[in-house]
Scaffold this active site. Structure first.
Site, PDB file in Angstrom:
ATOM      1  CG  ASN A 397     -24.874  -8.391 -14.389  1.00  0.00           C
ATOM      2  OD1 ASN A 397     -25.544  -9.317 -14.009  1.00  0.00           O
ATOM      3  ND2 ASN A 397     -23.566  -8.301 -14.478  1.00  0.00           N
ATOM      4  CG  ASP A 398     -25.231  -6.782  -9.741  1.00  0.00           C
ATOM      5  OD1 ASP A 398     -24.982  -7.944 -10.001  1.00  0.00           O
ATOM      6  OD2 ASP A 398     -24.510  -5.894  -9.099  1.00  0.00           O
ATOM      7  CB  VAL A 399     -31.768  -5.107 -11.181  1.00  0.00           C
ATOM      8  CG1 VAL A 399     -31.041  -3.910 -10.392  1.00  0.00           C
ATOM      9  CG2 VAL A 399     -31.659  -4.767 -12.640  1.00  0.00           C
ATOM     10  CB  THR A 400     -31.863  -9.490 -14.535  1.00  0.00           C
ATOM     11  OG1 THR A 400     -30.174  -9.679 -14.781  1.00  0.00           O
ATOM     12  CG2 THR A 400     -32.181  -8.219 -15.008  1.00  0.00           C
ATOM     13  CB  ALA A 437     -23.233  -7.489  -6.517  1.00  0.00           C
TER      14      ALA A 437
END
Lengths: 472, 104
Positions: A397-400, A437
């Protein structure tokens, strides 16, 4: 005779210390890493053989001494090797944490032993009392702290930051107890109770330090505690005047600190924030600020995904924490093989912090025989998304999140995978919940994105079945 | 006595500096194995277990020596085995590719 033995021992310990340094040096590159670890292990074996010879030649050890030593070693080696051989690759972080805990415990045991070994009532020199104190405080803290970290990583203790009313007062009392105990040990004649006070305070300190830290930050904490254990071992070396402990302990203390900083950097966190944030009241209310989740997402089915994949030329797989948590790496490798065998170009885009800790995803994928050259690191992957027909995001999720490229939110500036640049995106995710996050991900509501709500493992099994139809 | 302290202190500080130097930028791929490898190295505390076992002369001290030996052995044996297992996986795909090339 004695001095010949001592000279020989010093030289052998020096050689083994050189093995550790060269071993760490070799471990910096994937090609030589395995040899580096073997070299370091050879140095360890050399040191153990030397100390065994020393014990035999000195002849001071009692029969009971041999018995407890050999029993402890045999049981420990068996337990350690069996655990290390059998552990699932997804559970590696907690096992490292367990090994770290016992290392800290062993270092503390040396300090406790030497303090108890002094006759009660005798006064100690600072040269002895200060290393004993540092050894027990650091060793005790890492022992209990690492066990908590292990419990959190294994899901046995809630991964949420745990805080309770009066936590600050508890911290204060524990630190005072530690200082009082320290003064008593340094300034007063040997009394077992002084040491018990410091030991108990250190153990509680380890708990209080680790409990308020969230599960996602645990890998950084494990790495930090690893460096602490190195220091505890070095101080144990001062206590028993053994240079190989001092060298190896200091080496791990320093190298572990640098590694911790690099891991924190890769995860876009600061070590100070993780530790101090845990101690302060800052942990409460975190994540509550999560903005509303976009609702206009397009849902898809396994069948549609199979069709999409079957007609693609270039597929990029983006694995994340959800894949590791569902232990779906076998299914993923099976799907990738299916596609590759039909001439479809498959690669993996691996974010530095995908999985549970930096580099963990590479280990998981290598475990299921994914070729090393298909694993693309951040920069290489980002140059490939424009030519990618389908990006398959699994549990990431956050890394994209494209919001990282904008300012004014918690993930601003974090390096991300530019999944939104590919021609189409399929996201497999259990729900619309936000990542660690706590930020909504606009990628999910993008026009070219479709969402498949499923557990990574069962979802991939359905997709494999569907894809087979279209590849025949 | 103080001579010995200063020697040990010098060794300690220089080893810290070596540790800082030797650990320059690590690719993220290797950070988990590296952490495990460093974890194995502090298993050197097992040497200390031998040293204290030689000094033990009452029940409490025997128990401490046993605990120390057990803990340290878990750390050192488990640490090296686990690290090797992880690193082995990195060179396996390469090895199998070479094998395939030879067979076909």
């Amino acid at each position: 005779m004695m001095s010949t033995l001592q000279t020989a021992a010093s030289l052998v310990y020096l050689v083994s210390a050189i093995c550790y340094v060269l071993g760490v040096h070799l471990m910096r590159s994937p090609k030589s890493a395995r040899n580096g670890n073997l070299l370091s292990g050879a140095g360890m074996l050399l040191a153990v053989i030397m100390v065994t010879i020393e014990l035999i030649v000195q002849g001071k050890i009692t029969a009971m001494g041999w018995l407890v030593l050999i029993a402890g070693l045999v049981l420990g080696v068996l337990y350690g090797v069996i655990k290390a051989r059998r552990v699932e690759m997804t559970a590696v972080p907690q096992l490292v944490s367990l090994f770290n805990a016992v290392g800290g415990g062993a270092a503390a045991a040396i300090g406790i032993f030497d303090y108890f070994h002094m006759p009660t009532g005798s006064s100690l020199s600072l040269v002895f009392s200060i290393p004993v104190l540092l050894d027990i405080v650091i060793g005790g803290t890492t022992f209990s702290g690492s066990l908590i970290a292990m419990g959190k990583l294994a899901g046995k203790i809630s991964g949420k930051p745990i805080s309770f009313p009066g936590a600050r007062i508890c911290n204060f009392i524990v630190i005072i107890a530690m200082i009082v105990g320290a003064v008593l040990i340094i300034g007063f004649p040997v009394t077992p109770w002084y040491l018990a006070l410091v030991l108990v305070a250190s153990l509680i300190f380890g708990l209080l330090m680790t409990l308020p830290i969230g599960g996602a930050d645990m890998p950084v904490v494990v790495s930090l505690l690893n460096a602490f254990t190195g220091l505890a071992v070095a101080f144990a070396g001062f206590v028993i005047n053994n240079q190989v402990l001092i060298i190896a302990g200091a080496l791990v203390g320093a190298a572990g600190t640098i590694l911790t900083l690099q891991m924190a950097e890769a995860m876009h966190r600061s070590v100070a924030n993780i530790i101090v944030g845990g101690f302060g009241a800052g942990a409460t209310g975190k994540g509550a600020a999560a903005s509303d989740v976009p609702v206009n997402v397009t849902e898809t089915t396994a069948d549609d995904i199979g069709l999409q994949l079957g007609y693609a030329h270039n597929v990029m797989i983006v694995p994340g924490y959800g894949l590791a948590a569902a232990q779906a790496q076998h299914e993923l490798a099976e799907l990738a093989k299916l596609l590759t065998d039909s001439g479809i170009n498959v690669n993996y885009a691996i974010h530095p912090v995908a999985g549970r800790m930096p580099g963990h995803m590479n280990v998981l994928l290598a475990d299921v025989n994914v070729p090393y050259d298909q694993m693309k690191q951040l920069e290489d992957a980002n140059s490939m998304f424009e030519d990618t027909d389908v990006s398959l995001v699994i549990g990431a999720n956050d890394v994209t999140n494209p919001l990282a490229r904008e300012s004014g939110n918690p993930i601003s500036g974090m390096p991300i995978l530019n999944v939104d640049q590919s021609k189409s995106v399929v996201v497999i995710k259990r729900s619309m919940s936000t990542g660690y996050a706590g930020v909504a991900n606009p990628l999910f509501s993008d026009d070219k994105t479709t969402m498949f709500f499923a557990d990574a493992k069962t979802g991939l099994q359905d997709i494999i079945a569907a894809t087979k139809q279209y590849l025949d | 006595m103080s001579q010995q302290l200063f020697t040990n202190l010098a060794i300690f500080i220089l080893s810290l500096l070596v540790g800082f130097e030797v650990m320059s930028k690590i690719p993220a791929t290797l950070q988990t194995p590296m952490m495990s490898g460093a974890n194995a190295i502090h298993g050197v505390v097992v040497v200390g277990a031998f040293v204290i076992a030689a000094e033990a002369n009452n029940v409490a001290l025997y128990i401490l020596a046993f605990l120390c030996a057990f803990f340290a052995a878990v750390n050192v044996a488990g640490g090296y085995t686990l690290t090797d297992r992880m690193l082995h996986m990195f060179d396996r795909p390469k090895a199998s590719k070479n094998d395939d090339g030879g067979d076909k």
